[in-house]
Scaffold this motif. Structure first.
Motif, short mmCIF file in Angstrom:
data_model
loop_
_atom_site.label_atom_id
_atom_site.label_comp_id
_atom_site.label_asym_id
_atom_site.label_seq_id
_atom_site.Cartn_x
_atom_site.Cartn_y
_atom_site.Cartn_z
N UNK A 48 1.14 -2.23 5.03
CA UNK A 48 0.56 -2.42 3.79
C UNK A 48 1.47 -1.04 3.12
N UNK A 49 1.82 0.18 3.73
CA UNK A 49 2.36 1.08 3.37
C UNK A 49 3.82 0.73 2.98
N UNK A 50 4.35 -0.02 3.78
CA UNK A 50 5.95 -0.47 3.34
C UNK A 50 5.82 -1.34 2.14
N UNK A 51 4.81 -2.25 2.24
CA UNK A 51 4.62 -3.27 1.07
C UNK A 51 4.48 -2.45 -0.16
N UNK A 52 3.69 -1.27 -0.49
CA UNK A 52 3.63 -0.30 -1.47
C UNK A 52 5.01 0.19 -1.95
N UNK A 53 5.58 0.65 -0.95
CA UNK A 53 6.97 1.36 -1.19
C UNK A 53 7.84 0.41 -1.93
N UNK A 54 7.87 -0.85 -1.38
CA UNK A 54 8.90 -2.07 -2.22
C UNK A 54 8.40 -2.50 -3.36
N UNK A 55 6.89 -2.57 -3.61
CA UNK A 55 6.49 -2.90 -4.97
C UNK A 55 6.68 -1.95 -6.01
N UNK A 56 6.56 -0.45 -5.49
CA UNK A 56 6.81 0.38 -6.61
C UNK A 56 8.13 0.49 -6.94
N UNK A 57 9.07 0.25 -6.07
CA UNK A 57 10.66 0.22 -6.51
C UNK A 57 11.03 -0.81 -7.47
N UNK A 58 10.20 -2.03 -7.22
CA UNK A 58 10.48 -3.29 -7.88
C UNK A 58 9.62 -3.41 -9.28
N UNK A 64 -0.41 4.28 -5.65
CA UNK A 64 -1.83 4.40 -5.20
C UNK A 64 -2.56 3.05 -5.80
N UNK A 65 -1.90 2.56 -7.04
CA UNK A 65 -2.48 1.29 -7.77
C UNK A 65 -2.13 0.22 -6.83
N UNK A 66 -1.02 0.30 -6.12
CA UNK A 66 -0.48 -1.04 -5.49
C UNK A 66 -1.28 -0.93 -4.27
N UNK A 67 -1.64 0.36 -3.49
CA UNK A 67 -2.50 0.28 -2.26
C UNK A 67 -3.72 -0.17 -2.50
N UNK A 68 -4.19 0.23 -3.81
CA UNK A 68 -5.60 -0.21 -4.10
C UNK A 68 -5.53 -1.66 -4.30
#
Length: 91
Positions: A48-58, A64-68
């Motif tokens: 999930x942390x890696x997913x958040x990193x990619x989504x934030x970059x895209x 925090x919003x992505x993780x939530x």
């Protein structure tokens, strides 16, 4: 990874959305483009942390919003038998 999508769950891309179906229960969800991207990344990266990193970059959003949002989506899917809560497993 805290959640996983069981192999029995069917996922089908439809345009820029995704339909998730539990064929045993008939329960299904439809995800928008961002939800679809998060779920695709989760299946690929299994973290999930890696997913958040990619989504934030895209997308223009904060981590925090992505993780939530991801945690809420996965918890809702788990409540309907479309994902499994694996607890806090070590990677």
């Amino acid at each position: 990874m805290r959640y996983r999508i069981p192999d029995t769950i069917l996922l089908q891309a439809v345009s820029d959305e995704m339909v998730i179906l539990n064929p045993e229960t008939g329960v299904y969800f439809t995800l928008d483009a961002i939800g679809t991207r998060m779920l695709e990344l989760l299946r690929q990266l299994q973290d999930e942390e890696a997913v958040a990193d990619v989504v934030v970059s895209e997308y223009e959003t904060d981590r925090n919003t992505v993780l939530s949002d991801l945690a809420g989506l996965l918890a809702k899917m788990a409540a309907h038998g479309l994902a499994e809560d694996c607890g806090h497993e070590a990677s």
